[in-house]
Write an enzyme that holds these catalytic residues in place. Structure first.
Site, PDB file in Angstrom:
ATOM      1  N   ASP A  82      -7.274  -3.454  14.579  1.00 42.88           N
ATOM      2  CA  ASP A  82      -8.667  -3.846  14.321  1.00 42.88           C
ATOM      3  C   ASP A  82      -8.765  -4.993  13.310  1.00 42.88           C
ATOM      4  OD1 ASP A  82      -7.901  -2.632  12.007  1.00 42.88           O
ATOM      5  OD2 ASP A  82      -9.398  -1.036  12.052  1.00 42.88           O
ATOM      6  N   ASP A 118       0.815  -1.206   0.000  1.00 48.97           N
ATOM      7  CA  ASP A 118       0.000   0.000   0.000  1.00 48.97           C
ATOM      8  C   ASP A 118       0.853   1.264   0.000  1.00 48.97           C
ATOM      9  OD1 ASP A 118       0.925  -0.480   2.591  1.00 48.97           O
ATOM     10  OD2 ASP A 118      -1.044  -1.020   3.359  1.00 48.97           O
TER      11      ASP A 118
HETATM   12  C1  GLP Z   1      -0.891   0.016   8.520  1.00 50.82           C
HETATM   13  C2  GLP Z   1      -0.485  -0.772   7.283  1.00 50.82           C
HETATM   14  C3  GLP Z   1      -0.643  -2.249   7.505  1.00 50.82           C
HETATM   15  C4  GLP Z   1       0.046  -2.663   8.792  1.00 50.82           C
HETATM   16  C5  GLP Z   1      -0.589  -1.944   9.956  1.00 50.82           C
HETATM   17  C6  GLP Z   1       0.044  -2.287  11.292  1.00 50.82           C
HETATM   18  O1  GLP Z   1      -2.247   0.207   8.599  1.00 50.82           O
HETATM   19  N1  GLP Z   1      -1.235  -0.411   6.118  1.00 50.82           N
HETATM   20  O2  GLP Z   1      -0.075  -2.948   6.401  1.00 50.82           O
HETATM   21  O3  GLP Z   1      -0.045  -4.036   8.967  1.00 50.82           O
HETATM   22  O4  GLP Z   1      -0.429  -0.542   9.752  1.00 50.82           O
HETATM   23  O5  GLP Z   1       1.171  -1.511  11.512  1.00 50.82           O
HETATM   24  P1  GLP Z   1       2.270  -1.796  12.595  1.00 50.82           P
HETATM   25  O6  GLP Z   1       3.075  -2.914  12.075  1.00 50.82           O
HETATM   26  O7  GLP Z   1       3.063  -0.516  12.658  1.00 50.82           O
HETATM   27  O8  GLP Z   1       1.576  -2.125  13.856  1.00 50.82           O
END
Ligand code: GLP
Length: 263
Positions: free
Chosen positions: A141, A72
């Site tokens: 979530d 993304d």
């Molecule tokens: C964002 C990304 C996800 C990721 C999530 C969790 O929303 N688009 O791909 O898995 O954050 O992030 P973190 O690994 O910093 O907890």
């Protein structure tokens, strides 16, 4: 589904990196075709990327024949913006290993026509022969990539509006200023991820315990898009003990035992 529960976040990251390295090496032994790897951003994969870099520096792993596709990117952030996922990937992986720049792919958040950009990305993945292994993190979530709750489980790459919760959680990358966090993102769809030949979701820390519980024990539901992993023939969840705390004791024991027997 396989569930790999490791004692610590470092152990889980190392397990994940070694699993990816094994897959890449196996491909290198068997064929000249590039290994196509799907990648996430966020705090979760940082330890895995560090271990992959270490293996590369130790001469144990080459990315020369690896092609990458990221999950993304924020709408409106050009590739040179410090908070873009382009910048994150350069900093945390790409500049440290022998990946060929033309083999790394990310959605362009600054594309003049985002819909067209999403269609181009799906086409590129198809032209690469599909993704061999998609690594993902998970939101608190239960969102996979930026497929927020109630996203279609059949979705493809598209523009998504981010929930306030997700923007708040990610504000830490923007100096804690919610107003600086983009309101939309380009993201691969749930179906885009599930089409990969293998999907590995990494979840670390107590904040992810509820998402892990939903993914492993919960019903298949668009309320937590990571639950779609239940329909994948080769889905693996890797977590640390902290992220496993919401699982039933019987679930925890089942997966611990079965993995012990496979060793
Ligand atoms: C964002 C990304 C996800 C990721 C999530 C969790 O929303 N688009 O791909 O898995 O954050 O992030 P973190 O690994 O910093 O907890």
């Amino acid at each position: 589904m396989r569930l790999i529960i490791q004692d610590t976040a470092d152990d889980a990251s190392r397990w994940t990196a070694r699993h990816i390295a094994d897959r890449i090496r196996r491909r290198q032994r068997e064929s000249d075709a590039p290994f196509v790897l799907g990648l996430p951003t966020g705090s979760t994969p940082e330890g895995t990327y560090r271990e992959l870099i270490r293996l590369h520096r130790a001469g144990e792993l080459s990315f020369a024949n690896v092609m990458t596709f990221n999950m993304d990117e924020y709408v409106g952030l050009p590739a040179d913006h410090p908070q873009s996922y382009h910048a994150f990937m350069r900093e945390h992986l790409f500049r440290h290993v022998d990946l060929r720049p033309e083999h790394t792919h990310l959605l362009d958040g600054a594309a003049p026509d985002p819909e067209l950009e999403c269609a181009r990305y799906e086409r590129l993945i198809a032209e690469a022969g599909g993704i061999d292994l998609f690594l993902g993190g998970v939101g608190e979530d239960g969102h996979l990539a930026f497929n927020e709750p109630f996203s279609s489980l059949c979705s493809r790459t598209r523009v998504k509006t981010l929930t306030e919760d997700t923007r708040r959680v990610n504000a830490r990358f923007f100096g804690g200023d919610l107003d600086r966090v983009p309101r939309q993102a380009l993201t691969v769809g749930v179906a885009t991820v599930l089409e990969a030949r293998e999907v590995v979701v990494l979840a670390l820390g107590r904040r992810k315990a509820r998402a892990v519980q939903q993914c492993v024990e919960g019903p298949y539901s668009h309320t937590s898009t990571v639950t779609a992993l239940q329909t994948h023939p080769h889905g693996i969840v890797v977590c640390d003990d902290e992220a496993a705390t919401e699982l039933r004791v019987s679930t925890y024991r089942y997966f611990k035992e079965i993995e012990r027997e496979q060793r």
